[in-house]
Design a protein around this motif. Sequence first.
Motif, PDB file in Angstrom:
ATOM      1  N   ARG A 129      24.151  86.421  -9.382  1.00 20.95           N
ATOM      2  CA  ARG A 129      23.396  85.173  -9.430  1.00 20.95           C
ATOM      3  C   ARG A 129      22.567  84.926  -8.187  1.00 20.95           C
ATOM      4  NH1 ARG A 129      27.950  81.260 -12.371  1.00 20.95           N
ATOM      5  NH2 ARG A 129      27.541  82.057 -14.490  1.00 20.95           N
ATOM      6  N   GLU A 130      22.723  85.770  -7.177  1.00 18.19           N
ATOM      7  CA  GLU A 130      21.882  85.657  -5.986  1.00 18.19           C
ATOM      8  C   GLU A 130      20.482  86.197  -6.243  1.00 18.19           C
ATOM      9  OE1 GLU A 130      23.839  87.675  -2.831  1.00 18.19           O
ATOM     10  OE2 GLU A 130      25.580  86.336  -2.813  1.00 18.19           O
ATOM     11  N   ARG A 131      20.336  86.956  -7.329  1.00 17.91           N
ATOM     12  CA  ARG A 131      19.042  87.545  -7.659  1.00 17.91           C
ATOM     13  C   ARG A 131      18.223  86.606  -8.537  1.00 17.91           C
ATOM     14  NH1 ARG A 131      18.632  93.105  -6.903  1.00 17.91           N
ATOM     15  NH2 ARG A 131      20.511  94.082  -6.088  1.00 17.91           N
ATOM     16  N   GLU A 132      16.904  86.755  -8.484  1.00 22.98           N
ATOM     17  CA  GLU A 132      16.012  85.941  -9.306  1.00 22.98           C
ATOM     18  C   GLU A 132      15.203  86.874 -10.200  1.00 22.98           C
ATOM     19  OE1 GLU A 132      15.746  82.728  -9.577  1.00 22.98           O
ATOM     20  OE2 GLU A 132      17.202  82.207  -8.010  1.00 22.98           O
ATOM     21  N   SER A 133      15.694  87.113 -11.398  1.00 28.59           N
ATOM     22  CA  SER A 133      14.952  87.987 -12.312  1.00 28.59           C
ATOM     23  C   SER A 133      15.464  87.792 -13.728  1.00 28.59           C
ATOM     24  CB  SER A 133      15.122  89.455 -11.909  1.00 28.59           C
ATOM     25  OG  SER A 133      16.459  89.866 -12.106  1.00 28.59           O
ATOM     26  N   PHE A 134      14.635  88.165 -14.699  1.00 30.01           N
ATOM     27  CA  PHE A 134      15.038  88.095 -16.094  1.00 30.01           C
ATOM     28  C   PHE A 134      16.133  89.115 -16.395  1.00 30.01           C
ATOM     29  CE2 PHE A 134      10.672  86.302 -16.529  1.00 30.01           C
ATOM     30  CZ  PHE A 134      11.048  85.065 -17.028  1.00 30.01           C
ATOM     31  N   SER A 135      16.062  90.272 -15.726  1.00 31.71           N
ATOM     32  CA  SER A 135      17.075  91.298 -15.970  1.00 31.71           C
ATOM     33  C   SER A 135      18.459  90.823 -15.534  1.00 31.71           C
ATOM     34  CB  SER A 135      16.700  92.591 -15.237  1.00 31.71           C
ATOM     35  OG  SER A 135      16.564  92.355 -13.845  1.00 31.71           O
ATOM     36  N   ARG A 136      18.501  89.991 -14.470  1.00 31.22           N
ATOM     37  CA  ARG A 136      19.783  89.440 -14.032  1.00 31.22           C
ATOM     38  C   ARG A 136      20.367  88.545 -15.111  1.00 31.22           C
ATOM     39  NH1 ARG A 136      21.352  83.992 -13.193  1.00 31.22           N
ATOM     40  NH2 ARG A 136      19.458  83.582 -11.993  1.00 31.22           N
ATOM     41  N   LEU A 137      19.513  87.700 -15.718  1.00 30.35           N
ATOM     42  CA  LEU A 137      19.974  86.806 -16.780  1.00 30.35           C
ATOM     43  C   LEU A 137      20.439  87.594 -18.006  1.00 30.35           C
ATOM     44  CD1 LEU A 137      17.155  84.124 -16.508  1.00 30.35           C
ATOM     45  CD2 LEU A 137      19.520  83.883 -15.740  1.00 30.35           C
ATOM     46  N   ALA A 138      19.715  88.664 -18.306  1.00 30.10           N
ATOM     47  CA  ALA A 138      20.079  89.491 -19.462  1.00 30.10           C
ATOM     48  C   ALA A 138      21.433  90.154 -19.245  1.00 30.10           C
ATOM     49  CB  ALA A 138      19.004  90.539 -19.709  1.00 30.10           C
ATOM     50  N   LEU A 139      21.656  90.659 -18.025  1.00 30.81           N
ATOM     51  CA  LEU A 139      22.927  91.308 -17.734  1.00 30.81           C
ATOM     52  C   LEU A 139      24.079  90.298 -17.791  1.00 30.81           C
ATOM     53  CD1 LEU A 139      24.606  93.704 -16.923  1.00 30.81           C
ATOM     54  CD2 LEU A 139      23.933  93.330 -14.531  1.00 30.81           C
ATOM     55  N   GLU A 140      23.855  89.109 -17.263  1.00 31.28           N
ATOM     56  CA  GLU A 140      24.899  88.079 -17.307  1.00 31.28           C
ATOM     57  C   GLU A 140      25.217  87.691 -18.751  1.00 31.28           C
ATOM     58  OE1 GLU A 140      25.708  83.629 -15.437  1.00 31.28           O
ATOM     59  OE2 GLU A 140      24.197  84.952 -14.535  1.00 31.28           O
ATOM     60  N   PHE A 141      24.187  87.592 -19.572  1.00 36.30           N
ATOM     61  CA  PHE A 141      24.390  87.289 -20.995  1.00 36.30           C
ATOM     62  C   PHE A 141      25.231  88.376 -21.652  1.00 36.30           C
ATOM     63  CE2 PHE A 141      23.230  87.535 -25.459  1.00 36.30           C
ATOM     64  CZ  PHE A 141      23.267  86.206 -25.865  1.00 36.30           C
ATOM     65  N   ALA A 142      24.942  89.627 -21.336  1.00 35.94           N
ATOM     66  CA  ALA A 142      25.687  90.744 -21.925  1.00 35.94           C
ATOM     67  C   ALA A 142      27.152  90.715 -21.491  1.00 35.94           C
ATOM     68  CB  ALA A 142      25.038  92.067 -21.522  1.00 35.94           C
ATOM     69  N   ILE A 143      27.388  90.350 -20.237  1.00 34.69           N
ATOM     70  CA  ILE A 143      28.766  90.301 -19.738  1.00 34.69           C
ATOM     71  C   ILE A 143      29.576  89.239 -20.478  1.00 34.69           C
ATOM     72  CG2 ILE A 143      30.171  89.681 -17.727  1.00 34.69           C
ATOM     73  CD1 ILE A 143      27.976  90.957 -15.977  1.00 34.69           C
ATOM     74  N   PHE A 144      28.993  88.062 -20.650  1.00 33.29           N
ATOM     75  CA  PHE A 144      29.729  86.956 -21.257  1.00 33.29           C
ATOM     76  C   PHE A 144      29.841  87.040 -22.772  1.00 33.29           C
ATOM     77  CE2 PHE A 144      28.388  84.465 -17.321  1.00 33.29           C
ATOM     78  CZ  PHE A 144      29.635  84.630 -16.720  1.00 33.29           C
ATOM     79  N   THR A 145      28.942  87.790 -23.403  1.00 33.79           N
ATOM     80  CA  THR A 145      28.980  87.879 -24.868  1.00 33.79           C
ATOM     81  C   THR A 145      29.489  89.226 -25.375  1.00 33.79           C
ATOM     82  OG1 THR A 145      26.693  88.688 -24.984  1.00 33.79           O
ATOM     83  CG2 THR A 145      27.029  86.298 -25.052  1.00 33.79           C
ATOM     84  N   ALA A 146      29.627  90.196 -24.464  1.00 31.69           N
ATOM     85  CA  ALA A 146      30.042  91.555 -24.841  1.00 31.69           C
ATOM     86  C   ALA A 146      29.066  92.179 -25.847  1.00 31.69           C
ATOM     87  CB  ALA A 146      31.452  91.565 -25.423  1.00 31.69           C
ATOM     88  N   ALA A 147      27.799  91.721 -25.817  1.00 24.95           N
ATOM     89  CA  ALA A 147      26.789  92.275 -26.722  1.00 24.95           C
ATOM     90  C   ALA A 147      26.299  93.619 -26.182  1.00 24.95           C
ATOM     91  CB  ALA A 147      25.606  91.311 -26.843  1.00 24.95           C
ATOM     92  N   ARG A 148      25.818  94.452 -27.075  1.00 23.86           N
ATOM     93  CA  ARG A 148      25.280  95.744 -26.669  1.00 23.86           C
ATOM     94  C   ARG A 148      23.967  95.528 -25.911  1.00 23.86           C
ATOM     95  NH1 ARG A 148      27.383 100.270 -29.133  1.00 23.86           N
ATOM     96  NH2 ARG A 148      28.924  99.874 -30.780  1.00 23.86           N
ATOM     97  N   SER A 149      23.688  96.435 -24.985  1.00 23.22           N
ATOM     98  CA  SER A 149      22.491  96.265 -24.148  1.00 23.22           C
ATOM     99  C   SER A 149      21.214  96.241 -24.984  1.00 23.22           C
ATOM    100  CB  SER A 149      22.410  97.394 -23.112  1.00 23.22           C
ATOM    101  OG  SER A 149      22.341  98.658 -23.751  1.00 23.22           O
ATOM    102  N   GLY A 150      21.147  97.078 -26.022  1.00 26.68           N
ATOM    103  CA  GLY A 150      19.966  97.093 -26.872  1.00 26.68           C
ATOM    104  C   GLY A 150      19.773  95.792 -27.615  1.00 26.68           C
ATOM    105  N   GLU A 151      20.885  95.169 -28.040  1.00 26.27           N
ATOM    106  CA  GLU A 151      20.803  93.891 -28.745  1.00 26.27           C
ATOM    107  C   GLU A 151      20.330  92.789 -27.808  1.00 26.27           C
ATOM    108  OE1 GLU A 151      24.764  93.548 -30.127  1.00 26.27           O
ATOM    109  OE2 GLU A 151      24.404  94.628 -32.004  1.00 26.27           O
ATOM    110  N   VAL A 152      20.772  92.860 -26.543  1.00 24.99           N
ATOM    111  CA  VAL A 152      20.363  91.850 -25.567  1.00 24.99           C
ATOM    112  C   VAL A 152      18.875  91.976 -25.270  1.00 24.99           C
ATOM    113  CG1 VAL A 152      20.627  91.043 -23.179  1.00 24.99           C
ATOM    114  CG2 VAL A 152      22.653  91.702 -24.522  1.00 24.99           C
TER     115      VAL A 152
END
Length: 256
Positions: free
Chosen positions: A215-238
């Motif tokens: 969360r110290e980073r400012e980027s869309f990829s950071r938000l996408a990775l955090e979403f994947a962590i909390f939802t356990a979604a596949r990277s391609g789906e994210v």
Amino acid sequence: MGKLSATAVKAATRPGRLGDGDGLFLLVQPGGTKSWVCRVQKNGNRRDFGLGSASKISLAQARERARQIRTWMELGLDPLFERRKAQGVPTFKEATAKVLTAHRKTWRNEKHEAQWLQTLKAYAFPHIGDARVSEITGPMIRNVLAEIWLTKPETARRVRQRIGTVLDWAYASGYRESEAPMRAITKGLPKQPKKDGHFAAMPYSRVPRFVLKLRERESFSRLALEFAIFTAARSGEVRGASWDEIDLEEMRIGVQ
């Protein structure tokens, strides 16, 4: 005998092009600056070569430079390349420094530039660092890559790309007569082992600290990775998700 004289060159003030003959022209800009240009045509192709400022290059010098360019063209040589050779062709190390300077504003950060340079220092410079860029051949590049092609495949591919970038700059700048045969070099190397494609899982106990660091980073990829962590979604789906696939109201209820 040329049409211009030293006096006429000095007196010229009207913007335009004054011909001396044999393709040599004096260009006068609206602001008053003057420069020399040599126009050469061969096999239906016309090329203009700048010869320098008229404030530094005399009429006699401009005629001599134009004569040299015409001679090179008649011999089937590239005047731009020949002029570069006369000025001194840089070594691969020197060319690398010029490429880094030219690309510095486009790097993501200083670390990226350092990594870019470090790979060439470690793997390319010992072999071709002191070679003139005009003399670097396909076999020389292949020998650089062959030592690490199978043992360090990812690094080898980066070295290949970076050598190619430096030699592309050298070709575009007139220091090489031809592009480096990077595609042929790759085909001449053995097939690299396939990537496993899997990464080790992060221990669950380390995830909270990782998320805080993320969360110290400012980027869309950071938000996408955090979403994947909390939802356990596949990277391609994210990466391919759209807003109509996400029920924000349901998410709010879940949080409560």
